[in-house]
Design a protein around this motif. Sequence first.
Motif, short mmCIF file in Angstrom:
data_model
loop_
_atom_site.label_atom_id
_atom_site.label_comp_id
_atom_site.label_asym_id
_atom_site.label_seq_id
_atom_site.Cartn_x
_atom_site.Cartn_y
_atom_site.Cartn_z
N ARG A 4 -9.33 -18.40 -25.79
CA ARG A 4 -7.87 -18.34 -25.63
C ARG A 4 -7.28 -19.73 -25.45
O ARG A 4 -6.13 -19.96 -25.78
CB ARG A 4 -7.51 -17.50 -24.40
CG ARG A 4 -8.01 -16.08 -24.45
CD ARG A 4 -7.20 -15.18 -25.37
NE ARG A 4 -7.76 -15.20 -26.72
CZ ARG A 4 -7.14 -14.74 -27.79
NH1 ARG A 4 -5.95 -14.26 -27.72
NH2 ARG A 4 -7.71 -14.78 -28.97
N ARG A 5 -8.03 -20.63 -24.87
CA ARG A 5 -7.52 -21.97 -24.55
C ARG A 5 -7.63 -22.89 -25.76
O ARG A 5 -8.56 -22.82 -26.54
CB ARG A 5 -8.32 -22.59 -23.40
CG ARG A 5 -8.28 -21.81 -22.13
CD ARG A 5 -6.94 -22.02 -21.41
NE ARG A 5 -6.85 -21.16 -20.26
CZ ARG A 5 -6.07 -20.08 -20.20
NH1 ARG A 5 -5.31 -19.76 -21.19
NH2 ARG A 5 -6.03 -19.34 -19.12
N PHE A 20 -6.49 -24.72 -31.73
CA PHE A 20 -6.65 -23.33 -31.32
C PHE A 20 -7.31 -22.57 -32.45
O PHE A 20 -7.05 -22.85 -33.63
CB PHE A 20 -5.28 -22.67 -31.06
CG PHE A 20 -4.63 -23.10 -29.78
CD1 PHE A 20 -4.84 -22.40 -28.61
CD2 PHE A 20 -3.80 -24.20 -29.77
CE1 PHE A 20 -4.23 -22.79 -27.43
CE2 PHE A 20 -3.18 -24.60 -28.59
CZ PHE A 20 -3.40 -23.89 -27.42
N SER A 132 -0.15 -27.71 -25.20
CA SER A 132 -1.20 -26.70 -25.27
C SER A 132 -0.74 -25.38 -24.66
O SER A 132 -0.94 -24.30 -25.24
CB SER A 132 -2.46 -27.17 -24.54
OG SER A 132 -3.01 -28.30 -25.16
N GLU A 136 -0.31 -21.93 -26.78
CA GLU A 136 -1.06 -20.73 -26.39
C GLU A 136 -0.10 -19.56 -26.17
O GLU A 136 -0.35 -18.44 -26.63
CB GLU A 136 -1.88 -20.98 -25.13
CG GLU A 136 -2.72 -19.77 -24.76
CD GLU A 136 -3.69 -20.01 -23.61
OE1 GLU A 136 -4.09 -19.00 -23.00
OE2 GLU A 136 -4.04 -21.16 -23.33
#
Length: 167
Positions: A4-5, A20, A132, A136
Amino acid sequence: MDSRRGTVFTTGDGRTAIRFERLLPHPPEQVWQAITDPARLSSWFPAVVDLDRPVGSELFFAVTEEQQRRYGMADDPDRKPNGRLLRSEPPTVLEYEWAGELLTWEIARTSTGSRLVFTNILSDPEAAGPASAGWEAGLEVVEAQLDGRPVTWDPLDRAEELSAAYE
């Protein structure tokens, strides 16, 4: 890998980038629509932009209504171009410059749908954490849209929640 990160790294030429990766149970054509359709972009992308233009075209990234309301950001009344469309190969590659940054979306067909890889090469290394968290949060909206789930959260609030994970 379907973490997910985002991963923050240094490019070969010394710039800071975020990457990602998402494995999505949807065909590339649907993923392409999720990252290019203005109606979908308006609910998660941090600017108003028309990406349906010929390669090489100048792009105008405008401030969203929510950014104006929440942060008091003003749209530039002169609206000079602040980006350029570099690659558009539906439904596999979308790449553009935005305010000195490079954003690349790569979509590959898999046996169960698609693999989306998004890379943002930053102009300011100090922006890696906030950027980031924002990307996300945006990708969470993209996934919900693709899955047909209602988006019951605000992506800007969600980015603020995620920011601690990137400090």
